[in-house]
Design a protein around this motif. Structure first.
Motif, PDB file in Angstrom:
ATOM      1  N   ILE A   7       0.637  -1.782  -0.011  1.00 27.58           N
ATOM      2  CA  ILE A   7       0.056  -0.120  -0.296  1.00 27.58           C
ATOM      3  C   ILE A   7       0.854   1.428   0.459  1.00 27.58           C
ATOM      4  CG2 ILE A   7      -1.958   1.465   1.371  1.00 27.58           C
ATOM      5  CD1 ILE A   7      -1.729  -1.552   2.746  1.00 27.58           C
ATOM      6  N   THR A   8       0.653   2.193  -0.561  1.00 30.85           N
ATOM      7  CA  THR A   8       1.725   3.587  -0.890  1.00 30.85           C
ATOM      8  C   THR A   8       0.563   4.379  -1.768  1.00 30.85           C
ATOM      9  OG1 THR A   8       3.384   1.857  -1.823  1.00 30.85           O
ATOM     10  CG2 THR A   8       3.082   4.393  -2.255  1.00 30.85           C
ATOM     11  N   ASN A   9       0.837   5.734  -0.761  1.00 31.58           N
ATOM     12  CA  ASN A   9      -0.361   6.444  -0.672  1.00 31.58           C
ATOM     13  C   ASN A   9      -1.439   6.174  -0.961  1.00 31.58           C
ATOM     14  OD1 ASN A   9       2.084   8.146   0.180  1.00 31.58           O
ATOM     15  ND2 ASN A   9       2.005   8.138  -1.936  1.00 31.58           N
ATOM     16  N   GLY A  10      -2.217   4.797  -0.476  1.00 29.79           N
ATOM     17  CA  GLY A  10      -3.481   4.515  -0.312  1.00 29.79           C
ATOM     18  C   GLY A  10      -3.975   3.917  -1.678  1.00 29.79           C
ATOM     19  N   VAL A  11      -2.723   3.317  -2.676  1.00 29.87           N
ATOM     20  CA  VAL A  11      -3.511   2.392  -3.563  1.00 29.87           C
ATOM     21  C   VAL A  11      -2.190   1.944  -3.599  1.00 29.87           C
ATOM     22  CG1 VAL A  11      -2.524   2.381  -6.098  1.00 29.87           C
ATOM     23  CG2 VAL A  11      -2.975   4.684  -5.167  1.00 29.87           C
ATOM     24  N   THR A  55       0.356   1.368   7.767  1.00 26.39           N
ATOM     25  CA  THR A  55      -0.611   1.644   8.275  1.00 26.39           C
ATOM     26  C   THR A  55      -1.980   1.846   6.845  1.00 26.39           C
ATOM     27  OG1 THR A  55      -0.831   4.153   7.033  1.00 26.39           O
ATOM     28  CG2 THR A  55      -0.587   3.381   9.423  1.00 26.39           C
ATOM     29  N   LEU A  56      -3.010   1.977   6.917  1.00 23.59           N
ATOM     30  CA  LEU A  56      -4.127   1.723   5.147  1.00 23.59           C
ATOM     31  C   LEU A  56      -3.783   2.414   4.189  1.00 23.59           C
ATOM     32  CD1 LEU A  56      -6.984   0.170   6.516  1.00 23.59           C
ATOM     33  CD2 LEU A  56      -5.843  -1.527   5.537  1.00 23.59           C
ATOM     34  N   GLU A  57      -2.799   3.390   4.543  1.00 24.04           N
ATOM     35  CA  GLU A  57      -2.261   4.701   3.789  1.00 24.04           C
ATOM     36  C   GLU A  57      -1.235   4.435   2.963  1.00 24.04           C
ATOM     37  OE1 GLU A  57      -2.523   8.410   1.374  1.00 24.04           O
ATOM     38  OE2 GLU A  57      -4.076   7.331   2.612  1.00 24.04           O
TER      39      GLU A  57
END
Length: 72
Positions: A7-11, A55-57
């Motif tokens: 997960i990178t920047n929410g993607v 995190t999920l972000e």
């Protein structure tokens, strides 16, 4: 099959490994961590993900199987 999720920047990007046992508890025991609670994220292609770093972000997670899609 266990899906490894980045997960990178929410993607999210993910890949799977057929050779691994699809037992989440066993997977976390092998990496030396306690199994976290499952998380559901609306719009992501998995019913539950297990976040094990970050995190999920921005983080790393795993999942066992993707959601069923009406398109395939």
């Amino acid at each position: 099959m266990i899906y490894h999720i980045d997960i990178t920047n929410g993607v999210i990007t993910y890949e799977f490994n057929n050779a691994e046992d699809a037992n989440i508890k066993k997977y976390f025991a092998n990496v030396g961590k306690k199994k976290p609670k499952p998380t559901r994220v609306r719009g992501w292609p998995f019913d539950n993900i297990y976040l094990w770093h970050g995190t999920l972000e921005n983080g790393l997670a795993i999942a066992v199987k993707p959601k069923k899609s009406p398109y395939y």
